[in-house]
Design an enzyme around this catalytic site. Structure first.
Site, PDB file in Angstrom:
ATOM      1  N   ASP A 160      40.181  54.408  44.385  1.00 24.94           N
ATOM      2  CA  ASP A 160      41.046  53.470  43.678  1.00 24.94           C
ATOM      3  C   ASP A 160      41.189  53.933  42.226  1.00 24.94           C
ATOM      4  O   ASP A 160      40.365  54.716  41.729  1.00 24.94           O
ATOM      5  CB  ASP A 160      40.435  52.062  43.671  1.00 24.94           C
ATOM      6  CG  ASP A 160      40.237  51.503  45.066  1.00 24.94           C
ATOM      7  OD1 ASP A 160      40.842  52.033  46.016  1.00 24.94           O
ATOM      8  OD2 ASP A 160      39.460  50.530  45.199  1.00 24.94           O
ATOM      9  N   ASP A 179      40.748  52.244  38.909  1.00 22.12           N
ATOM     10  CA  ASP A 179      40.258  51.050  38.224  1.00 22.12           C
ATOM     11  C   ASP A 179      40.613  51.156  36.745  1.00 22.12           C
ATOM     12  O   ASP A 179      40.202  52.108  36.075  1.00 22.12           O
ATOM     13  CB  ASP A 179      38.740  50.921  38.379  1.00 22.12           C
ATOM     14  CG  ASP A 179      38.320  50.796  39.833  1.00 22.12           C
ATOM     15  OD1 ASP A 179      38.866  49.910  40.521  1.00 22.12           O
ATOM     16  OD2 ASP A 179      37.469  51.573  40.281  1.00 22.12           O
TER      17      ASP A 179
END
Length: 214
Positions: free
Chosen positions: A134, A136
């Site tokens: 991901d 972030d």
């Protein structure tokens, strides 16, 4: 929160749980820890140690005297730290998208930076990001942002006009930071009655994460 600390090799890590065997090996190879959200005692900093696998994490604390260097997410952006990575690492989708976000926000006054595995790799040079990682992002929001403004901001970060389709599969997790804690900007954008605010004393539900900061 989210800052990365390089610590002395002989630093003493104190945790509520026994030190896992992997911690010693990990810290010997790469003596970096992440500042975590917890109550801070005088002279000590709550930190987290990342293991070689995603599920390996250990909460501890260290003395402030053991810190050699401190790097914040926003400093990584100011230094354009992604340019220090080997060229092949730019093929990691989340790293590629980070560069585009930086270009998108280069003319704004937003204070932000990468967290998670991307931030850790940029700060330490350790190749921990994976193709499925991901992205972030930590966004400092000392001033109020309406749900409508949050929706608009998130839409720009996922628009093909702003971000290349090449990175469209990257999962984006944008955490907004106020004086009292952090919350999901996507949750705030949905305009519900309450959001989960992560504070040093634990998570709480609030309908105004800025008001509680005062």
């Amino acid at each position: 929160m989210h800052d990365l600390l390089k610590i002395h090799g002989n630093a003493v890590l104190r945790g509520e749980q026994p030190v896992p065997a992997w911690v010693t090996t990990t810290m010997r190879k790469n003596p970096w820890v992440v500042v975590r959200r917890a109550e801070q005692m005088a002279g000590n900093i709550p930190v987290g140690v990342r293991g070689p696998e995603r599920h390996l994490r250990w909460a501890a604390s260290i003395s402030t005297e053991d810190v050699i260097a401190r790097v914040s997410p926003e400093q990584l952006v100011a230094d354009q730290a992604w340019y220090n990575l080997p060229e092949e690492r730019w093929n990691i989708p989340a790293i590629g998208m980070l560069q585009q976000v930086a270009e998108l926000w280069s003319r704004t006054e937003r204070i932000w930076g990468p967290g998670g595995s991307i931030g850790f790799e940029l700060a330490t040079g350790q190749e921990v990001a994976r193709p499925e990682s991901d992205l972030d992002l930590i966004l400092r929001l000392p001033e109020r942002l309406t749900p409508e403004q949050a929706t608009e901001l998130l839409a720009k970060l996922t628009s093909p006009l702003s971000i290349s389709d090449k990175w469209s599969g990257v999962r984006l997790d944008l955490q907004a930071e106020t004086a009292a804690g952090s919350f999901s900007l996507a949750e705030w954008a949905r305009g519900g009655s309450q959001v989960m605010l992560k504070t040093c004393s634990g998570p709480i539900l609030t309908n105004d994460p800025w008001e509680i900061s005062k």
